[in-house]
Design a protein around this motif. Structure first.
Motif, mmCIF file in Angstrom:
data_model
loop_
_atom_site.group_PDB
_atom_site.id
_atom_site.type_symbol
_atom_site.label_atom_id
_atom_site.label_comp_id
_atom_site.label_asym_id
_atom_site.label_seq_id
_atom_site.Cartn_x
_atom_site.Cartn_y
_atom_site.Cartn_z
ATOM 1 N N GLU A 27 0.866 -1.370 -0.135
ATOM 2 C CA GLU A 27 0.053 -0.082 -0.053
ATOM 3 C C GLU A 27 0.848 1.155 -0.015
ATOM 4 O O GLU A 27 0.387 2.319 -0.298
ATOM 5 C CB GLU A 27 -0.904 0.121 1.182
ATOM 6 C CG GLU A 27 -1.911 -1.124 1.186
ATOM 7 C CD GLU A 27 -3.250 -0.940 0.406
ATOM 8 O OE1 GLU A 27 -3.390 0.325 0.153
ATOM 9 O OE2 GLU A 27 -3.839 -1.847 0.327
ATOM 10 N N GLY A 28 2.096 1.014 0.456
ATOM 11 C CA GLY A 28 2.959 2.229 0.636
ATOM 12 C C GLY A 28 4.354 1.924 -0.025
ATOM 13 O O GLY A 28 4.419 0.889 -0.875
ATOM 14 N N ASP A 29 5.223 2.935 0.481
ATOM 15 C CA ASP A 29 6.499 2.662 0.136
ATOM 16 C C ASP A 29 7.406 1.652 0.737
ATOM 17 O O ASP A 29 8.393 2.173 1.439
ATOM 18 C CB ASP A 29 7.303 4.060 -0.080
ATOM 19 C CG ASP A 29 8.662 3.938 -0.491
ATOM 20 O OD1 ASP A 29 8.948 3.145 -1.278
ATOM 21 O OD2 ASP A 29 9.515 5.091 -0.563
#
Ligand SMILES: [Zn+2]
Length: 414
Positions: A231-233
């Motif tokens: 969902e993110g880095d």
């Protein structure tokens, strides 16, 4: 005399250590420690020193990995206040390094070594002589035997060994609310930036933004439950990406990438499916590059029992591969109508991330980040929306086909 200097026994080191490290002014009240500088130096002939300038004291775990030789530093969640291009410095034993989030709560630095080495010192030095906290790692060349001994002594953090609750092959699919489950897989992330575009943008940023747009489009239809491998880095191992699709009993897995190659004139999207033999040399090289990202992120492949590699001949796999190919053909047609496509739109190669034996899987290269035109399109929300539209339509066609084909076609979607 400080312990460190005694250890290295050289006065020249003192001046090097006293270099201002940017520690001043980094006293924000953020809960996360900040790294404000990264330096590689050679304080003595046989010593390569790696320094992180820190806002505070941190706990860290350091371990070594062989083939290729790497030093991996796991740190708590870090606020990286340094130029991402910093990792191009090579000096002494260190030929390059990378950093970024590894898993939630863990940041990772990976140092590539040109030869086997041993750790002479690894510690956080408290503020002194105007410099702030510094994490210092000193390396010295060593024999391969000594290096391998150290590999045995040092261990990755527990987080890297997450066991997945993967259903065995042939597990009946659970019945949900009738919505198909789509697993989107934004390529790369965290410590692994992927390809770098002509303007400097990272593949990991493009793939995540694109996946988010595609998720919006698919969810808006009400027909799909859309999950993402990240969902993110953050970094996600290739094997874990496959396992996530299997755990979710996904009906379709779409891995999203945007490659770069030397020839800047080459552009266009390509859809890849799994095959033991690559369709052409470029596809083979691309798969080799994409399969290497676990090494880039400091994963020891030697520790993995690789059950997925021998699965190609399995019957379930063969059926899955037919479904994958069907979806790939539909997708190429949809993309051709909206964006520039590579001359050879559907190609094959041995991508590790496509090896779920029971989840139809494709890998989409959205375009080439080495092409100015492709990069521009992928950077723009309108360009991504156009491409996402093609993918969403292909997903619709694929599952519509499943509803209508029961009597006719050989490879109906599951
Ligand atoms: Zn990629």
């Amino acid at each position: 005399m400080p312990k460190l200097l005694r250890l290295l026994g050289g006065l020249a080191i003192a001046t090097w250590l006293a270099l201002p490290g940017g520690g001043a002014g980094v006293s924000e009240a953020w809960a996360q420690p900040t790294v404000s500088g990264i330096r590689v130096g050679q304080p003595a002939d046989n010593i390569t020193r790696f320094v992180l300038d820190l806002s505070e004291d941190v706990k860290f775990n350091l371990f070594l990995l062989p083939d290729p030789h790497r030093v991996v530093l796991d740190l708590p969640q870090i606020n990286w206040s340094v130029d991402p291009g910093t990792g191009t410095q090579a000096r002494g034993l260190i030929t390059g390094f990378r950093f970024g989030q590894f898993q939630p709560g863990t940041a990772r630095m990976v140092l590539d070594l040109g030869q086997p080495a041993e750790i002479v010192l690894a510690q956080v030095i408290p503020p002194r002589d105007g410099a702030g906290y510094r994490l210092v790692v000193d390396l010295r060349g060593a024999t391969r035997e000594r290096f391998l001994e150290a590999v045995q002594r040092t261990k990755p953090t527990a987080l890297t060994q997450v066991a997945a609750a993967v259903p065995p092959l042939g597990t009946p699919r659970r019945r949900g609310d009738g919505r198909k489950i789509i697993m989107l897989d934004p390529g790369h992330g965290g410590v692994d930036p992927g390809a770098i575009g002509v303007s400097g943008i990272y593949e990991k940023q493009i793939t995540l933004m694109f996946a988010q747009e595609l998720r919006r489009k698919l969810q808006a239809t009400g027909r799909y439950r859309v999950l993402m491998t990240r969902e993110g880095d953050e970094f996600v191992e290739l094997r874990r990406r496959v396992d996530l699709a299997r755990e979710a009993q996904a009906d379709l897995f779409v891995s999203i990438h945007a490659d770069s190659i030397e020839n800047r004139q080459v552009r266009g999207g390509t859809v890849y499916t799994l095959s033991q033999t690559a369709s052409d040399r470029e596809a083979e090289q691309l798969a080799a590059k994409e399969n290497k990202v676990d090494i880039i992120a400091g994963i020891d492949l030697g520790r993995e029992s690789d059950q997925v590699t021998s699965i190609l001949i399995d019957l379930a796999q063969r059926e899955t591969m037919n479904h994958s190919a069907t979806f790939a053909q539909i997708l190429v047609r949809e993309m051709e109508q909206r964006v520039h496509m590579h001359k050879n739109g559907h190609r094959f190669a041995g991508f590790r991330v496509l090896k779920a034996p029971d989840v139809p899987s494709v890998l989409v290269e959205l375009g080439y980040l080495s092409s100015r035109a492709d990069e521009q399109m992928l950077r723009s929300p309108a360009g991504r929306a156009r491409l996402a539209e093609a993918l969403a339509r292909a997903v619709d066609r694929y599952f519509e086909g499943g509803r209508n084909c029961a009597a006719a076609a050989l490879s109906c979607p599951p």
